[in-house]
Write a protein that holds these residues in place. Structure first.
Motif, mmCIF file in Angstrom:
data_model
loop_
_atom_site.group_PDB
_atom_site.id
_atom_site.type_symbol
_atom_site.label_atom_id
_atom_site.label_comp_id
_atom_site.label_asym_id
_atom_site.label_seq_id
_atom_site.Cartn_x
_atom_site.Cartn_y
_atom_site.Cartn_z
ATOM 1 N N THR A 188 7.962 4.592 -12.885
ATOM 2 C CA THR A 188 7.554 3.900 -11.598
ATOM 3 C C THR A 188 6.557 2.586 -12.591
ATOM 4 O O THR A 188 5.904 2.710 -13.305
ATOM 5 N N SER A 237 1.255 5.394 -1.427
ATOM 6 C CA SER A 237 2.498 5.411 -1.697
ATOM 7 C C SER A 237 2.967 7.142 -1.783
ATOM 8 O O SER A 237 2.175 7.969 -2.496
ATOM 9 N N TYR A 238 4.071 7.518 -1.415
ATOM 10 C CA TYR A 238 4.519 8.837 -1.449
ATOM 11 C C TYR A 238 5.963 8.757 -2.070
ATOM 12 O O TYR A 238 6.866 8.328 -1.749
ATOM 13 N N SER A 267 0.753 -1.170 0.005
ATOM 14 C CA SER A 267 0.059 0.017 0.044
ATOM 15 C C SER A 267 0.774 1.193 -0.176
ATOM 16 O O SER A 267 0.436 2.148 -0.483
ATOM 17 N N GLN A 268 1.967 1.344 0.763
ATOM 18 C CA GLN A 268 2.844 2.456 0.838
ATOM 19 C C GLN A 268 4.258 2.306 -0.157
ATOM 20 O O GLN A 268 4.947 3.471 -0.094
ATOM 21 N N GLY A 269 4.531 1.383 -0.701
ATOM 22 C CA GLY A 269 5.820 1.176 -1.301
ATOM 23 C C GLY A 269 5.523 1.683 -2.814
ATOM 24 O O GLY A 269 4.544 1.657 -3.302
ATOM 25 N N PHE A 270 6.614 1.554 -3.595
ATOM 26 C CA PHE A 270 6.771 1.792 -4.940
ATOM 27 C C PHE A 270 8.060 1.334 -5.576
ATOM 28 O O PHE A 270 9.303 0.880 -4.844
ATOM 29 N N SER A 293 11.239 1.257 -2.550
ATOM 30 C CA SER A 293 10.858 1.526 -1.287
ATOM 31 C C SER A 293 9.830 0.811 -0.753
ATOM 32 O O SER A 293 8.928 0.421 -1.558
ATOM 33 N N ASP A 294 10.058 0.309 0.300
ATOM 34 C CA ASP A 294 9.484 -1.093 1.077
ATOM 35 C C ASP A 294 9.195 -0.653 2.326
ATOM 36 O O ASP A 294 9.888 -1.115 3.238
ATOM 37 N N ILE A 304 3.199 1.089 -7.999
ATOM 38 C CA ILE A 304 3.107 2.004 -6.983
ATOM 39 C C ILE A 304 1.751 1.680 -6.131
ATOM 40 O O ILE A 304 0.672 1.449 -6.758
ATOM 41 N N GLY A 305 2.102 1.863 -4.656
ATOM 42 C CA GLY A 305 0.975 1.621 -3.982
ATOM 43 C C GLY A 305 -0.212 2.683 -3.855
ATOM 44 O O GLY A 305 0.166 3.669 -4.281
#
Length: 426
Positions: free
Chosen positions: A190, A197-198, A170-173, A365-366, A193-194
């Motif tokens: 990308t 994600s930011y 949900s928050q990683g990309f 990013s995880d 992307i979740g």
């Protein structure tokens, strides 16, 4: 009505805390994960149509249609898959609070006295390490209570692993970038992307250098020297990465994944530098560029490169090899080469100055990685704890006789020997 609601809630708790339900959910998740590993994920529909075109069961029914219908082309981002993970986590938490914790409390309650001054005088061998409790003629001893914690630690570890997976999705990309040597780069391309994600906007990097180490004309390893900079172009970190050694900074990890050739820089007799585009041939590590004289179609040849060792092969317009030069020995060979085989580019002699390379990076990013690692660490701890046997011994002393009883949850043969030692000691 209130009693009915309580009964309904209790029935839900009993279902969720059932071990068979948890095993069934885990088996379904494992099966879906296996299918997600076998079937390529997140590809175009045309890929599945070409790859899985066999008909099964019904002549009109194709495998690729089943894959798309069941969402097996994006298993790990499927809503049903995440619902299964959430239900499994709830099931484990419910089982822990409704079954495992009460069992542990009961086991602990039976052995309130643990200090030596309260131990009964049973003359136990000190190597047995039993905690004892006595009430008149009744005695109780146990050891290995920590083994009772193993199921709870297992449940906690699995919940952490599932939570980490969901947070990571949900928050990683993940982004894939090809950056020329010496250029700056940002996160742009990308791939995944979740929804929450930011992507940091102040992320700025530079490829300082890219090079390849060869072992007997075969690639041994390729390296990228990377600098990460802030908004003021101050270097935050500088590191050389290669396969299996990424660069990690804050919540971003940069992996070395691939490389490619972009072009050649050539210099004419007037010292003017030109850039020639290199085209890759059939997904092989071979790049080619063709030089033509627009005023004379007969003056045409190609330069072919297969690696970064500096070897450049020359072919005429009939695809016949003329000669090759080595970029590293260019100063020694260029005069001899141009005399025997003049190279015309707009009727001018030229030489190859250098190769333009690019490095392939995976930027990931995880945020759930820490939870996943913590979960696996606890899983290892629980495996160690599960090997500790929980043993219990009851003794009833009567005036005329003494009764003994002992049980254990594992290592029965070892406990049998220990049990006989206890009886012998008494």
């Amino acid at each position: 009505m209130e009693n009915y609601v309580k009964q309904f809630r209790w029935s839900i708790v009993k279902i969720l805390s059932n071990l068979s339900v948890a095993i069934t959910l885990l088996s379904i998740i494992l099966l879906l994960s296996l299918l997600g590993t076998i079937i390529e994920q997140d590809k175009d529909i045309s890929f599945y149509q070409n790859t899985y075109s066999q008909q099964i069961f019904i002549p009109e029914l194709l495998i690729w249609k089943i894959i798309i219908l069941l969402g097996l082309n994006h298993v790990y981002s499927n809503t049903s898959f995440f619902l299964l993970l959430i239900i499994l986590a709830i099931s484990l938490i419910t089982c822990t609070f409704s079954n495992q914790i009460p069992i542990f409390k009961i086991s602990k309650t039976w052995s309130l006295v643990k200090t030596s001054k309260n131990d009964i005088n049973l003359n136990f061998n000190s190597k047995l390490h039993y905690y004892t409790f006595q009430h008149y003629e009744y005695s109780y001893s146990y050891k290995g209570l920590i083994g009772r914690l193993a199921p709870m630690i297992v449940h906690a570890s699995i919940v952490l692993i599932l939570s980490g997976s969901m947070v990571g999705y949900s928050q990683g990309f993940m982004a894939q970038e090809f950056i020329p040597k010496g250029e700056f780069f940002h996160i742009q391309n990308t791939v995944n992307i979740g929804p929450l994600s930011y992507i940091p906007q102040n992320f700025n990097g530079k490829i300082n250098n890219f090079f390849i180490e060869y072992n007997q004309n075969k690639i041994s390893q390729y390296f990228s020297n990377i600098s990460l900079l802030n908004d003021s172009n101050m270097i935050l970190i500088k590191q050389s990465i290669f396969v299996n050694k990424p660069l990690a900074h804050q919540n971003i990890t940069i992996y070395q994944t691939d490389w490619s050739l972009l072009g050649l820089r050539v210099q004419s007799s007037t010292q003017k530098t030109l850039q020639l585009f290199l085209q890759k041939i059939n997904n092989k590590d071979i790049w080619i560029t063709t030089i033509r004289n627009p005023t004379n179609n007969q003056e045409e040849f190609s330069l072919l490169i297969s690696d970064l060792t500096g070897n450049i092969f020359l072919y005429n317009k009939y695809n016949k090899s003329i000669k090759y030069i080595n970029l590293n020995m260019l100063g020694q060979l260029i005069n001899q080469f141009t005399i025997n085989h003049p190279i015309a580019y707009y009727n001018r002699i030229f030489k190859v100055v250098n190769l333009m390379t690019s490095t392939g990076l995976q930027i990931k990013s995880d945020p759930g990685t820490f939870l996943v690692y913590t979960g696996f660490f606890l899983l290892i701890i629980s495996s160690i704890c599960s090997y500790l046997s929980y043993c219990q011994v009851w003794i009833y002393r009567h005036k005329q006789y003494t009764q003994y009883k002992g049980i254990t949850n594992r290592a029965i043969i070892y406990f049998d020997k220990e049990y006989k030692q206890i009886i012998k000691a008494l």
